[in-house]
Motif scaffolding. Structure first.
Motif, mmCIF file in Angstrom:
data_model
loop_
_atom_site.group_PDB
_atom_site.id
_atom_site.type_symbol
_atom_site.label_atom_id
_atom_site.label_comp_id
_atom_site.label_asym_id
_atom_site.label_seq_id
_atom_site.Cartn_x
_atom_site.Cartn_y
_atom_site.Cartn_z
ATOM 1 N N LEU A 65 0.739 -1.323 0.061
ATOM 2 C CA LEU A 65 -0.022 0.041 0.053
ATOM 3 C C LEU A 65 0.964 1.181 -0.134
ATOM 4 N N THR A 66 2.169 1.420 0.572
ATOM 5 C CA THR A 66 2.905 2.272 0.736
ATOM 6 C C THR A 66 4.289 2.044 0.331
ATOM 7 N N ASP A 67 5.253 2.952 -0.086
ATOM 8 C CA ASP A 67 6.635 2.562 -0.298
ATOM 9 C C ASP A 67 7.493 2.545 0.946
ATOM 10 N N ASN A 68 6.886 2.980 2.222
ATOM 11 C CA ASN A 68 7.854 2.958 3.212
ATOM 12 C C ASN A 68 6.607 2.426 4.475
ATOM 13 N N ILE A 69 7.240 1.780 5.537
ATOM 14 C CA ILE A 69 6.566 1.495 6.411
ATOM 15 C C ILE A 69 7.287 1.764 7.958
ATOM 16 N N VAL A 70 6.696 2.398 8.984
ATOM 17 C CA VAL A 70 7.425 2.933 9.999
ATOM 18 C C VAL A 70 7.261 2.053 11.023
ATOM 19 N N HIS A 71 8.244 1.276 11.494
ATOM 20 C CA HIS A 71 8.049 0.041 12.612
ATOM 21 C C HIS A 71 8.361 0.865 14.069
ATOM 22 N N LEU A 72 7.369 0.847 14.765
ATOM 23 C CA LEU A 72 7.846 1.225 16.535
ATOM 24 C C LEU A 72 7.991 -0.186 17.118
ATOM 25 N N VAL A 73 9.206 -0.191 17.708
ATOM 26 C CA VAL A 73 9.759 -1.620 18.161
ATOM 27 C C VAL A 73 10.009 -1.570 19.619
ATOM 28 N N LEU A 74 9.616 -2.276 20.396
ATOM 29 C CA LEU A 74 10.125 -2.573 21.756
ATOM 30 C C LEU A 74 11.236 -3.283 21.856
ATOM 31 N N ALA A 75 12.318 -2.956 22.435
ATOM 32 C CA ALA A 75 13.510 -3.763 22.312
ATOM 33 C C ALA A 75 14.333 -3.537 23.706
ATOM 34 N N ARG A 76 15.340 -4.199 23.963
ATOM 35 C CA ARG A 76 16.276 -4.157 25.278
ATOM 36 C C ARG A 76 17.578 -3.467 24.913
ATOM 37 N N LEU A 77 18.147 -2.476 25.582
ATOM 38 C CA LEU A 77 19.475 -2.083 25.426
ATOM 39 C C LEU A 77 20.396 -3.094 26.305
ATOM 40 N N PRO A 78 21.703 -3.208 26.114
ATOM 41 C CA PRO A 78 22.714 -4.197 26.759
ATOM 42 C C PRO A 78 22.415 -3.740 28.337
ATOM 43 N N ASP A 79 22.358 -2.708 28.760
ATOM 44 C CA ASP A 79 22.280 -2.608 30.063
ATOM 45 C C ASP A 79 21.138 -2.513 30.831
ATOM 46 N N ALA A 80 19.903 -2.771 29.883
ATOM 47 C CA ALA A 80 18.722 -2.843 30.326
ATOM 48 C C ALA A 80 18.219 -3.595 31.669
ATOM 49 N N LEU A 81 17.400 -2.873 32.727
ATOM 50 C CA LEU A 81 17.075 -3.711 33.760
ATOM 51 C C LEU A 81 16.197 -4.942 33.430
ATOM 52 N N PRO A 82 16.098 -5.835 34.050
ATOM 53 C CA PRO A 82 15.011 -7.233 33.552
ATOM 54 C C PRO A 82 13.553 -6.812 33.598
ATOM 55 N N GLY A 83 13.021 -7.490 33.175
ATOM 56 C CA GLY A 83 11.600 -7.015 33.050
ATOM 57 C C GLY A 83 11.086 -6.239 32.071
ATOM 58 N N SER A 84 9.541 -5.750 32.344
ATOM 59 C CA SER A 84 9.187 -4.603 31.380
ATOM 60 C C SER A 84 9.851 -3.328 31.583
ATOM 61 N N LYS A 85 10.464 -3.169 32.822
ATOM 62 C CA LYS A 85 10.898 -1.800 33.048
ATOM 63 C C LYS A 85 12.243 -1.410 32.363
ATOM 64 N N GLY A 86 12.790 -2.650 31.860
ATOM 65 C CA GLY A 86 13.869 -2.416 31.054
ATOM 66 C C GLY A 86 13.861 -2.151 29.429
ATOM 67 N N LEU A 87 12.411 -2.037 29.157
ATOM 68 C CA LEU A 87 12.194 -1.826 27.820
ATOM 69 C C LEU A 87 12.434 -0.443 27.021
ATOM 70 N N SER A 88 12.929 -0.252 25.865
ATOM 71 C CA SER A 88 13.153 1.015 25.242
ATOM 72 C C SER A 88 12.085 0.909 23.711
#
Length: 591
Positions: free
Chosen positions: A206-229
């Motif tokens: 439908l479009t020539d680009n798609i913008v993905h918004l992604v939840l991921a972890r940084l190397p020093d992230a806290l465990p669990g959901s509080k460590g998501l970016s």
């Protein structure tokens, strides 16, 4: 029989102009000082025309053809891309976006009505633009200026579509189990590696680009959901090259066949941070809450479309002899069919009132000139959002099932088309947070966490209208009893949970549904009162609306008695023991 979708424009006018008095409410906001009823009607008429004449004819095609996946590319069903191009040319994606980002700056309540009609016309197609406004709001609230400059206008215009990439194979509702990694780069960007599943519109034509918004972890992230970016990873990078994200397949689903539900693999994909590192859920919730309101509107739209088809069939299908008839008659004359159709109508029209009220709350939460009132409107919206998502999608599936029942055996075969609505509606109870999770979130975080402050604020709004419900005294009494029970139960659950912490989890669903019935009862009380006051101007139309209000309290609202009985029993006699075989099976699985 030929199936059509007729936009319920008269009912939208009744809801917005007469019951909610939306033009007056909106004109008090500086951002919408030019809004009037005529403008709102014109927008809804055009939206209804687009839904009925452009999108609805593709509904059966999309269900029959589905999407095609080949060598990492997804092709949407015949006509989908052309309809989306028309959608963008007409400016619909930008309806409620800010003018400074290329939007029209119109009220959110109109956007809510637009997406109800689009979902009714073609749920599978509507999934593609369905996340646009949530992505726009997320980026507008949390995106860095350079990200906003690069992406906001493209998203607002619909030129680029967006996704919400949360789920992974081992992490569905428990986002704390996410494994996708984001590595910081010297230039301030990040590199994403991981796999996501169940991504609506993750790949398409439908479009020539798609913008993905992604939840991921940084190397020093806290465990669990509080460590998501939260990170933004486009399909096509600013230099025109393809990013390291690939569609690895599409799901073959029970319904919404026209919507591509994709698995995505991110391999060293370039991405940029949205919001603060480690606070990804806070940023993502802007998008998720917008999506949950849209899902509630999907439930209403699907129920409306199914009801229209059931009503049309009941008017022409002749079968047996209705009570008091001399010979065979159309099944609409049979009381059993009348009850099926009236239940659907009451649930749909009450739900439409509730979703439009929520749309107005969103407008007030963003644009009220008083900061204290903006916060109050926002809290009310937070309170009612899980109710709208869970209660209205439950009703949407239930209404689609009732509509199929009107068709009898003909409803169970694909030629009549009614079964598609039941299949399509089923997903709304699952995605954007299952309805069970919505119930737990509602009771634990929206009711008990603040000692019932937001609940009592909501109930005070309801009680204020009960006091003024002249002509509907018995209905007001029934609603007042339910309000009193809901308030009492919240206190009782708080007290009982001190000794039995698991108890709230067992009654969360009943508390959410009881709140939903109070909300719909409140809306029908307001609708019935307005119908009585306008009865002389159009006795047939307003008389029908008054009768529907009375029917709602007599047949649909009666469900509060069963819900209240369950909660009361748990509070007074305690939770019944779980059947021992459940524990036995759980032990076997654990072993």
């Amino acid at each position: 029989m030929t199936m059509h979708y007729t936009p319920p424009l008269r009912d939208f006018a009744f809801v917005l102009d007469e019951v909610l008095q939306a033009p007056q409410v909106l004109r008090a906001l500086p951002a919408h000082a030019e809004i009037d009823g005529e403008l709102m009607r014109q927008v809804l008429e055009e939206a209804g025309r687009f839904a009925a004449h452009v999108v609805a004819p593709l509904n059966a095609i999309g269900d029959r053809e589905g999407c095609r996946f080949e060598r990492g590319m997804v092709s949407t069903p015949l006509g989908f891309a052309q309809a989306y191009a028309q959608f963008c040319e007409a400016g619909w994606p930008a309806l409620a976006c800010a003018p400074e980002h290329g939007g029209q700056g119109l009220p959110h309540v109109l956007d809510c009505a637009l997406y109800e009609m689009l979902s009714a016309a073609n749920h599978g197609w509507t999934m593609y633009p369905g996340l646009l406004h949530g992505a726009y709001a997320c980026l507008a609230a949390h995106g860095a200026p350079e990200l906003q400059a690069r992406y906001l206008e493209k998203i607002a215009s619909g030129q680029w579509l967006a996704t919400m990439c949360l789920t992974e194979a081992q992490a569905g509702s428990d986002l704390g189990q996410l494994r996708t990694r984001a590595l910081p780069q010297a230039d301030g960007s990040y590199r994403l590696t991981g796999d996501k599943i169940f991504i609506s519109g993750g790949e398409h034509d439908l479009t020539d680009n798609i913008v993905h918004l992604v939840l991921a972890r940084l190397p020093d992230a806290l465990p669990g959901s509080k460590g998501l970016s939260l990170l933004l990873a486009p399909r096509v990078l600013p230099d025109g090259s393809r990013n390291g994200v690939q569609c690895t397949g599409i799901e073959h689903k029970m319904g919404i066949h026209g919507s591509a539900t994709c698995s995505l693999h991110f391999e060293n994909a370039q991405a940029w941070m949205v919001g603060e590192p480690g606070r990804g859920l806070a940023a993502m919730f802007v998008m998720m809450n917008a999506a949950r309101l849209h899902v509630g509107a999907q439930g209403v739209g699907l129920a409306e479309a199914a009801w229209q088809r059931a009503m049309a069939y009941a008017k022409e299908r002749r079968q047996s002899r209705a009570p008091g008839a001399a010979g065979t008659d159309v099944i609409l004359r049979h009381p059993a069919v009348q009850k099926l159709l009236m239940e659907q109508r009451c649930r749909i029209e009450g739900a439409r009132l509730l979703t439009c009220w929520a749309g107005l709350l969103l407008d007030l939460a963003e644009h009220d000139s008083d900061a204290t009132l903006r916060r109050r409107h926002h809290e009310r919206l937070e309170f009612i959002t899980p109710v709208i998502k869970a209660f209205l999608t439950d009703q949407g599936f239930q209404c689609a099932s009732r509509a199929l029942q009107v068709f009898g055996g003909h409803g169970y075969v694909v030629e009549t088309g009614i079964e598609q609505f039941m299949r399509d509606a089923r997903i709304t109870m699952i995605y954007e947070g299952t309805n069970e999770i919505q119930a737990i979130d509602f009771l634990m975080r929206k009711v008990l966490a603040d000692d019932g402050r937001r609940l009592h604020d909501f109930l005070a709004l309801v009680e204020a209208d009960i006091d003024g419900a002249a002509g509907l005294v018995e209905q007001g009494r029934l609603l007042k009893d339910a309000v009193d029970n809901l308030s009492r139960f919240a206190i009782g659950i708080t007290d009982a949970a001190r000794e039995k912490p698991v108890l709230p989890y067992y009654v969360a669903d009943e508390m959410l549904r009881l709140t939903g019935h109070v909300a719909l009862g409140w809306m029908w009380l307001r609708a019935g009162r307005r119908a009585l006051s306008a009865l002389d101007s159009d006795p047939a139309w307003y008389g029908s609306k008054r009768d529907a209000a009375c029917y709602h309290f007599a047949f649909v609202f009666a469900e509060v008695q069963q819900l209240s009985s369950v909660i009361e029993g748990c509070l007074t006699t305690g939770l019944p023991p779980l059947p021992t075989d459940l524990d036995h099976h759980a032990a076997q699985e654990a072993g």
